[in-house]
Design an enzyme around this catalytic site. Sequence first.
Site, PDB file in Angstrom:
ATOM      1  NE  ARG A 235      -0.344   0.868   4.841  1.00  0.00           N
ATOM      2  CZ  ARG A 235      -0.523   0.443   6.093  1.00  0.00           C
ATOM      3  NH1 ARG A 235      -1.447  -0.454   6.346  1.00  0.00           N
ATOM      4  NH2 ARG A 235       0.207   0.942   7.067  1.00  0.00           N
ATOM      5  N   GLY A 236       0.223   2.400  -0.009  1.00  0.00           N
ATOM      6  CA  GLY A 236       0.905   3.684   0.162  1.00  0.00           C
ATOM      7  C   GLY A 236       2.003   3.927  -0.871  1.00  0.00           C
ATOM      8  CG  ASP A 279       8.299  -9.170   9.998  1.00  0.00           C
ATOM      9  OD1 ASP A 279       9.130  -8.255   9.744  1.00  0.00           O
ATOM     10  OD2 ASP A 279       7.700  -9.245  11.075  1.00  0.00           O
ATOM     11  CE1 TYR A 377       9.273   6.951  10.015  1.00  0.00           C
ATOM     12  CE2 TYR A 377       9.615   9.329  10.019  1.00  0.00           C
ATOM     13  CZ  TYR A 377       9.255   8.167   9.347  1.00  0.00           C
ATOM     14  OH  TYR A 377       8.882   8.230   8.038  1.00  0.00           O
ATOM     15  CE  LYS A 381      11.762   6.217   7.709  1.00  0.00           C
ATOM     16  NZ  LYS A 381      11.702   5.259   6.607  1.00  0.00           N
ATOM     17  CB  THR A 414       0.135   8.145   2.216  1.00  0.00           C
ATOM     18  OG1 THR A 414       0.507   8.698   3.478  1.00  0.00           O
ATOM     19  CG2 THR A 414       1.315   8.178   1.285  1.00  0.00           C
TER      20      THR A 414
END
Length: 473
Positions: A235-236, A279, A377, A381, A414
Amino acid sequence: MADLMQMLTTNPLAKQLGVPQAARLRRGRELPTGAVVVGSAGGSPSLVRRTLELLGLPVEEALVDTPHTRVSQTDDEGRTREVPAPYPGTVGAVVVDATAATAVADLEDLRGVLRPALRALEGSGRVVVVGLEPDTAGGPTAVAVQQGIEGVVRSVGKELRKGATANLVRVDLLTDAPTTPTDLASTLSFLLEGRSAYVSGQVLHVGHAEEGRVTEVTSARPFEGQVVVVTGAGRGIGASIAEVYARDGAAVVAVDVPAGGQGLAQVANRIGGTALQLDITAPDAGRRIAAHVAQRFGDGARIHTVVHNAGITRDKLLVNLDEERWGSVLEVNLAAQIRINDVLLDPELPGGLDDGGRIVGVSSTTGFAGNRGQTNYAASKAGVIGLVRAMAAEPRLTARGITVNAVAPGVIATEMWGKVPFLTRTMGERLNSLQQAGTPLDVAEAICYLSSPASAAVTGRTLRVCGQLMMGA
Ligand code: NAD
């Protein structure tokens, strides 16, 4: 809420109230409709002209604004002023070769070329300046001048309207391995085409690739016959990345967690690719990807590009952040791709990464700027930015012509972004030079550019796809 946004951005009253109006961006492989004009600063080097020639683009000489070339213009109220001589038609793009700029006075050349061109620049037009990596430019003045060009380009990006963008490309000319037109072609063509719609105010870097590493620079299907693996493709943004690779000729392996199976199968069916439920944090994830490729595409098959797009957020202020939320984000967004790369880079592994292959990570503007509630996060990143920079120089990649880069998306429309509270969302969507959110397609196009067989001279870099986001650094 979407209707309210629409109303706020398109209503004539909103325009009168000064609410920024989002322009419709030129996307895809479309080139500007107006003239592509070329100028220079500090001399007349040939790199840019030879590159545009290689791309088969007809170019015209840029007009230069000096006190002697101005013309008188009288406005409706009878006032006369001197303005730059106008272009006969619209300018679709202005490309300036500033690689010879070494003296402070050379920056005036840049102003002189840009001023008339910006007055005639069409909607979704392009400003591209090509300069040197400052630290290779020579003495302190030359370094200052080349660094100064960045200030110009980033400011022009903020001044442009109607979907136009400004970017700087840095090349190596005064080193042992100077950038050639063949090296520069894929970056210039990306920046001029609609594929770079949501890239503005950025500095891109092009080095030099060994003879023969850069193939076909003008193909519309550069991945024909190549296997590309995209994680988080159910998705996205990942689904869009998979679609754009398929559009450009690739056989796509779409990877996502078993729980995302339905979306994954739909994406794979739509694009004629294969689905792999996996995964990526599984210890044997790299081997399972390689085994899938070898099994589905035959013994000799290898991967051209792997895109590490799968990512998660587990937001909390650091004062409330436990080890589970911390660990899961670092595991999915960073550690898993390090492990998978290490496996796929084994040249002996059937279904591993091919010579001349590509690795692309997906970072985030949060990786540059940080964000409240996102220490985990941001760590992951920012980690991706460091990872690609360090890996690019490793002999296990350089010896085989493998490049590694990342994209750092800003605000991308999104499903996930749609759930962000309205005011935060509106701020994010407006506070960038293009005054709108980007689309998953914009991220996908940037990834395809970085991993194109023609982009062999681009490695170790992270390209922001953020419309020149003004939040954070
Ligand atoms: P999304 O949540 O819609 O999609 C992420 C996909 O990754 C999902 O399909 C999910 O199932 C998959 N995934 C998660 N963990 C996985 C695992 N362990 N193994 C395999 N697949 C897994 O997110 P998105 O908005 O499409 O974001 C895609 C990437 O872009 C992420 O890395 C994200 O951090 C990054 N990004 C997004 C934005 C944005 O505005 N949406 C901005 C900056 C960066």
